[in-house]
Design an enzyme around this catalytic site. Structure first.
Site, PDB file in Angstrom:
ATOM      1  N   ARG A 237       0.862  -1.171   0.000  1.00 10.90           N
ATOM      2  CA  ARG A 237       0.000   0.000   0.000  1.00 10.90           C
ATOM      3  C   ARG A 237       0.907   1.232   0.000  1.00 10.90           C
ATOM      4  O   ARG A 237       1.985   1.222   0.589  1.00 10.90           O
ATOM      5  CB  ARG A 237      -0.900   0.020   1.252  1.00 10.90           C
ATOM      6  CG  ARG A 237      -2.040  -1.015   1.202  1.00 10.90           C
ATOM      7  CD  ARG A 237      -3.102  -0.611   0.204  1.00 10.90           C
ATOM      8  NE  ARG A 237      -4.283  -1.489   0.259  1.00 10.90           N
ATOM      9  CZ  ARG A 237      -4.453  -2.549  -0.534  1.00 10.90           C
ATOM     10  NH1 ARG A 237      -3.487  -2.903  -1.385  1.00 10.90           N
ATOM     11  NH2 ARG A 237      -5.557  -3.263  -0.480  1.00 10.90           N
ATOM     12  N   GLU A 266      -4.499   7.442  -4.855  1.00  8.61           N
ATOM     13  CA  GLU A 266      -4.820   6.703  -6.070  1.00  8.61           C
ATOM     14  C   GLU A 266      -6.209   7.124  -6.564  1.00  8.61           C
ATOM     15  O   GLU A 266      -7.078   7.398  -5.750  1.00  8.61           O
ATOM     16  CB  GLU A 266      -4.801   5.187  -5.794  1.00  8.61           C
ATOM     17  CG  GLU A 266      -3.451   4.677  -5.391  1.00  8.61           C
ATOM     18  CD  GLU A 266      -3.430   3.172  -5.137  1.00  8.61           C
ATOM     19  OE1 GLU A 266      -4.437   2.487  -5.392  1.00  8.61           O
ATOM     20  OE2 GLU A 266      -2.386   2.673  -4.682  1.00  8.61           O
ATOM     21  N   HIS A 284      -1.836   0.111  -9.798  1.00 10.88           N
ATOM     22  CA  HIS A 284      -2.446  -0.818  -8.841  1.00 10.88           C
ATOM     23  C   HIS A 284      -3.071  -2.011  -9.568  1.00 10.88           C
ATOM     24  O   HIS A 284      -4.290  -2.256  -9.504  1.00 10.88           O
ATOM     25  CB  HIS A 284      -3.497  -0.112  -7.988  1.00 10.88           C
ATOM     26  CG  HIS A 284      -3.755  -0.834  -6.701  1.00 10.88           C
ATOM     27  ND1 HIS A 284      -4.175  -0.197  -5.555  1.00 10.88           N
ATOM     28  CD2 HIS A 284      -3.685  -2.145  -6.392  1.00 10.88           C
ATOM     29  CE1 HIS A 284      -4.341  -1.097  -4.581  1.00 10.88           C
ATOM     30  NE2 HIS A 284      -4.056  -2.290  -5.071  1.00 10.88           N
TER      31      HIS A 284
HETATM   32  C1  8YV Z   1      -7.567  -4.986  -5.286  1.00 13.80           C
HETATM   33  C2  8YV Z   1      -5.648  -5.194  -3.798  1.00 13.80           C
HETATM   34  O1  8YV Z   1      -8.011  -5.265  -6.553  1.00 13.80           O
HETATM   35  O2  8YV Z   1      -6.664  -7.185  -3.127  1.00 13.80           O
HETATM   36  C3  8YV Z   1      -6.116  -6.126  -2.757  1.00 13.80           C
HETATM   37  O3  8YV Z   1      -5.898  -5.792  -1.573  1.00 13.80           O
HETATM   38  O4  8YV Z   1      -4.909  -4.297  -3.556  1.00 13.80           O
HETATM   39  C4  8YV Z   1      -6.141  -5.406  -5.185  1.00 13.80           C
HETATM   40  O5  8YV Z   1      -6.026  -6.742  -5.514  1.00 13.80           O
HETATM   41  C5  8YV Z   1      -7.745  -3.523  -5.026  1.00 13.80           C
HETATM   42  O6  8YV Z   1      -7.547  -3.299  -3.670  1.00 13.80           O
HETATM   43  C6  8YV Z   1      -9.161  -3.103  -5.411  1.00 13.80           C
HETATM   44  O7  8YV Z   1      -9.251  -1.709  -5.241  1.00 13.80           O
END
Ligand code: 8YV
Length: 322
Positions: A237, A266, A284
């Site tokens: 993150r 983001e 992302h």
């Molecule tokens: C998600 C991700 O698609 O799964 C997670 O935690 O970071 C990604 O795979 C994303 O968070 C969707 O906004």
């Protein structure tokens, strides 16, 4: 009367269709005005919610009278106020495991791209800059047999380590809240302190969950520990890293390069990162393959349906409202 489900982000069309056949489905649509106001309105009589990438907390959930579950189409759940959901006895489910290998693939995509300047050199070639045999300015860093430091040896971190160990004969260090012998031993991975990992690694990959311990974990002091030929990758993150410190480190050439899939804000619309040739910026896309997003949507669907049918969902984040 059909139960009501609020869909708060884009959802796999086939899964959405199934939901619409079973429940009264309401879509939150950013084109229809303020999203939080729509959520406040729609959660009043909602039984379930499904989606991802939206901050859900008391400010937009306080009107919920009968909400039983929020089914997140993600493995990370830092965008949900878990303490509030526990207090309100609202289940939160996520989609672990199904995206592990896809996300680890992306981490290695970033590692290799940054190590060998692939995006920069692709652009350089297409701009007609390749006029003679390449020189030092186009040289990258070797990966095979080098040292990889993994910050966060969870499922995804271990999948990255397997790629490094079996595919690239890399020596693996890891830093974690606690030792993970069952994951580390088969890979000869050595547990060490964060600064030792940063000092010793040729490649550093951040794969931690975002929580109170990992927020702002990597700042200027940490970047200053890294070697000048080192490559930094973040697939966790954005807020695990002091982004400005990373930008300053890259601008000063104090590390070789970075590969990023996540950011403080983001979508990343404007940033000093855009002006740097020694950073690869992806939007992302860790889990973003059709196959894996389908599996995530299917699992999120199962979590929701089970909860609304009075069964315990397969991947709850807060099984006991701890
Ligand atoms: C998600 C991700 O698609 O799964 C997670 O935690 O970071 C990604 O795979 C994303 O968070 C969707 O906004």
């Amino acid at each position: 009367m059909n139960k009501k489900v609020v869909v708060f982000s884009q959802l796999d069309p086939e899964v959405l269709q199934r939901l619409q056949q079973q429940y009264h489905v309401v879509m939150i649509d950013p084109k229809q005005g303020d999203v939080n106001q729509q959520i406040r309105e729609q959660v009043k009589d909602a039984d379930g919610m499904i989606g991802a990438g939206r901050l859900l907390n008391q400010s937009n959930l306080a009107n919920a009278q009968q909400l039983k579950i929020i089914s997140s189409v993600s493995v990370g759940y830092d965008n949900y106020d878990l303490a509030y959901l526990n207090q309100q006895k609202i289940w939160l489910s996520n989609t672990p495991h199904v995206l592990t290998e896809t996300t680890a693939d992306l981490a290695f995509t970033l590692l290799m791209s940054a190590a060998r300047k692939a995006p920069y050199l692709d652009h350089w070639t297409k701009q007609g800059q390749w006029k003679r045999t390449v020189g030092e300015a186009q040289f990258g860093q070797d990966v095979f047999g080098k040292t990889l430091g993994i910050i966060g040896l969870g499922n995804i971190g271990a999948a990255i380590a397997r790629r490094a160990f079996h595919g690239f004969n890399m020596n693996i260090l890891y830093h974690n809240r606690r030792e993970k012998l069952e994951l580390a031993q088969p890979l000869n991975a050595r547990y060490c302190g964060l600064h030792e990992l940063l000092q010793q690694s040729d490649f550093v990959v951040v794969a931690v969950d975002l929580n109170t311990e990992s927020a702002a974990l990597i700042g200027q002091q940490e970047f200053d520990q890294m070697q000048s030929h080192a490559v930094f990758v973040n697939i966790a993150r954005g807020s695990v890293v002091d982004e400005q410190a990373l930008i300053n480190t890259l601008k000063a050439g104090k590390i070789f390069a970075a590969g990023l899939d996540v950011y403080l804000k983001e979508p990343l619309q404007e940033s000093e990162l855009f002006g740097l040739d020694n950073v690869v910026t992806l939007p992302h896309v860790g889990s973003a393959t059709a196959e894996t997003r389908k599996k995530m949507a299917e699992l999120a669907y199962r979590n929701l349906v089970d909860a609304l049918a009075g069964r315990t969902p397969p991947s709850l984040v807060n099984p006991s409202f701890s």
